[in-house]
Design an enzyme around this catalytic site. Structure first.
Site, PDB file in Angstrom:
ATOM      1  N   ARG A  61     -16.523 -43.445  48.323  1.00 61.58           N
ATOM      2  CA  ARG A  61     -16.637 -42.032  47.987  1.00 61.58           C
ATOM      3  C   ARG A  61     -15.444 -41.312  48.604  1.00 61.58           C
ATOM      4  O   ARG A  61     -15.355 -41.133  49.815  1.00 61.58           O
ATOM      5  CB  ARG A  61     -17.945 -41.461  48.544  1.00 61.58           C
ATOM      6  CG  ARG A  61     -18.274 -40.081  47.991  1.00 61.58           C
ATOM      7  CD  ARG A  61     -19.490 -39.479  48.672  1.00 61.58           C
ATOM      8  NE  ARG A  61     -19.149 -39.019  50.018  1.00 61.58           N
ATOM      9  CZ  ARG A  61     -19.880 -39.246  51.100  1.00 61.58           C
ATOM     10  NH1 ARG A  61     -20.976 -39.957  51.016  1.00 61.58           N
ATOM     11  NH2 ARG A  61     -19.509 -38.771  52.272  1.00 61.58           N
ATOM     12  N   HIS A  83     -20.039 -35.742  49.990  1.00 60.08           N
ATOM     13  CA  HIS A  83     -21.271 -36.150  49.301  1.00 60.08           C
ATOM     14  C   HIS A  83     -21.771 -35.016  48.408  1.00 60.08           C
ATOM     15  O   HIS A  83     -22.207 -35.237  47.280  1.00 60.08           O
ATOM     16  CB  HIS A  83     -22.338 -36.517  50.335  1.00 60.08           C
ATOM     17  CG  HIS A  83     -23.655 -36.879  49.741  1.00 60.08           C
ATOM     18  ND1 HIS A  83     -23.886 -38.091  49.124  1.00 60.08           N
ATOM     19  CD2 HIS A  83     -24.819 -36.185  49.646  1.00 60.08           C
ATOM     20  CE1 HIS A  83     -25.129 -38.130  48.690  1.00 60.08           C
ATOM     21  NE2 HIS A  83     -25.713 -36.992  48.986  1.00 60.08           N
ATOM     22  N   TYR A 102     -17.556 -37.215  60.042  1.00 54.80           N
ATOM     23  CA  TYR A 102     -18.107 -38.542  60.321  1.00 54.80           C
ATOM     24  C   TYR A 102     -17.237 -39.707  59.847  1.00 54.80           C
ATOM     25  O   TYR A 102     -17.627 -40.860  60.000  1.00 54.80           O
ATOM     26  CB  TYR A 102     -19.514 -38.680  59.713  1.00 54.80           C
ATOM     27  CG  TYR A 102     -19.606 -38.362  58.231  1.00 54.80           C
ATOM     28  CD1 TYR A 102     -19.287 -39.316  57.271  1.00 54.80           C
ATOM     29  CD2 TYR A 102     -20.027 -37.108  57.797  1.00 54.80           C
ATOM     30  CE1 TYR A 102     -19.376 -39.040  55.921  1.00 54.80           C
ATOM     31  CE2 TYR A 102     -20.129 -36.813  56.446  1.00 54.80           C
ATOM     32  CZ  TYR A 102     -19.806 -37.784  55.517  1.00 54.80           C
ATOM     33  OH  TYR A 102     -19.902 -37.494  54.170  1.00 54.80           O
TER      34      TYR A 102
END
Length: 218
Positions: free
Chosen positions: A116, A120, A129
Site C-alpha cells: 500500500r 489506508h 508507523y
C-alpha cells in the site's frame, strides 16, 4: 462462501470471489469461511490482497506464519502465493481458480503480495508507523502500471500519444463526475431510520426525533 454455496443449491455453475486484506486473515470469519467452503466444496475464490499492513499493524505483528497462503493448507484448500503487482500473474491465477470453482473442484486461496503506497484512509497518516522512503522505493520498482508500461515498450507496443489522449479523456471524466457529485442533492439524515424495520418501533422513532431536534438546534 455463502453466496457461492447458494449457487450450488440453485444448481448453477456460478462462482464467487471474495477480496480481503491481510488483517482480515487474523479474524475468525476468515477461518470459518475457509473451513465450511472446504467441507461443502464451495465454488469460491478467496483472494487475499496482502499489502503487509492491517491499517497500521505490520504483518509480523499479526501472525507468525511465514505466508498467508499456507493457512489454506489446514483446510485442504489449494493455495498459491503470487506477486500481486504483476497484473498478468494476478489475471492468470484468478482465472485458473475461478475455472476450478466452476468445474466443481472447490475453493482456492490466493495470496497476492503487494504494497500500500499511500494511506489506508483519508484519516490515516502512514508516516507515523512506517518509513515512507521504503514506500517510494517500492513504487519505483514495482508499481503495476509502470511495469505494464515497461512491458509494452519492450514489445514495441507502446503508444505515447495514445496514452496522453487517454489521460486527457480520463481527466475530463473525473472532473465531470466530481462536478455531478457536488451538484447532487444532499441526503436527508433522517432517512436512515425509515427502513430499519418494516414497521418502525418506538426506540427508532425516539432516535429519529432526537436527531431532528439536534439538527434544528444545530
Amino acid at each position: 462462501m455463502g453466496a457461492a454455496y447458494g449457487e450450488v443449491l440453485k444448481g448453477t455453475t456460478c462462482a464467487a470471489i471474495a477480496y480481503f486484506g491481510d488483517g482480515a486473515t487474523s479474524e475468525g470469519d476468515f477461518h470459518e469461511g475457509l473451513n465450511i467452503a472446504s467441507v461443502v466444496n464451495a465454488p469460491v475464490v478467496f483472494f487475499n490482497q496482502n499489502n503487509q499492513y492491517a491499517i497500521s499493524v505490520p504483518i509480523h505483528k499479526q501472525m507468525k506464519s511465514q505466508t498467508i497462503a499456507q493457512k489454506g493448507l489446514a483446510y485442504d484448500i489449494p493455495s498459491v502465493r503470487i506477486d500481486g503487482n504483476d497484473p498478468f500473474v494476478v489475471y492468470m491465477e484468478t482465472r485458473r481458480a475461478l475455472k476450478r470453482a466452476r468445474n466443481g473442484e472447490g475453493p482456492t486461496l490466493i495470496e497476492a503480495v503487494t504494497w500500500r503506497y499511500g494511506a489506508h484512509t483519508t484519516a490515516d497518516d502512514p508516516s507515523k508507523y512506517r518509513d515512507q522512503s521504503v514506500s517510494h522505493d517500492k513504487r519505483v520498482d514495482s508499481d503495476p502500471i509502470d511495469r505494464v508500461e515497461r512491458f509494452l515498450k519492450l514489445k514495441d507496443w507502446y503508444d505515447h500519444d495514445k496514452k496522453e489522449e487517454w489521460l486527457k479523456e480520463i481527466g475530463v471524466e473525473i472532473d465531470d463526475s466530481v462536478d455531478l457529485l457536488e451538484r447532487y442533492p444532499k441526503a436527508d439524515p433522517a432517512l436512515i431510520f425509515d427502513y430499519v424495520f418494516e414497521h418502525s418501533i418506538w426506540p427508532i422513532e425516539e432516535q429519529k426525533k432526537e436527531l431532528l431536534r439536534k439538527g434544528a438546534l444545530g
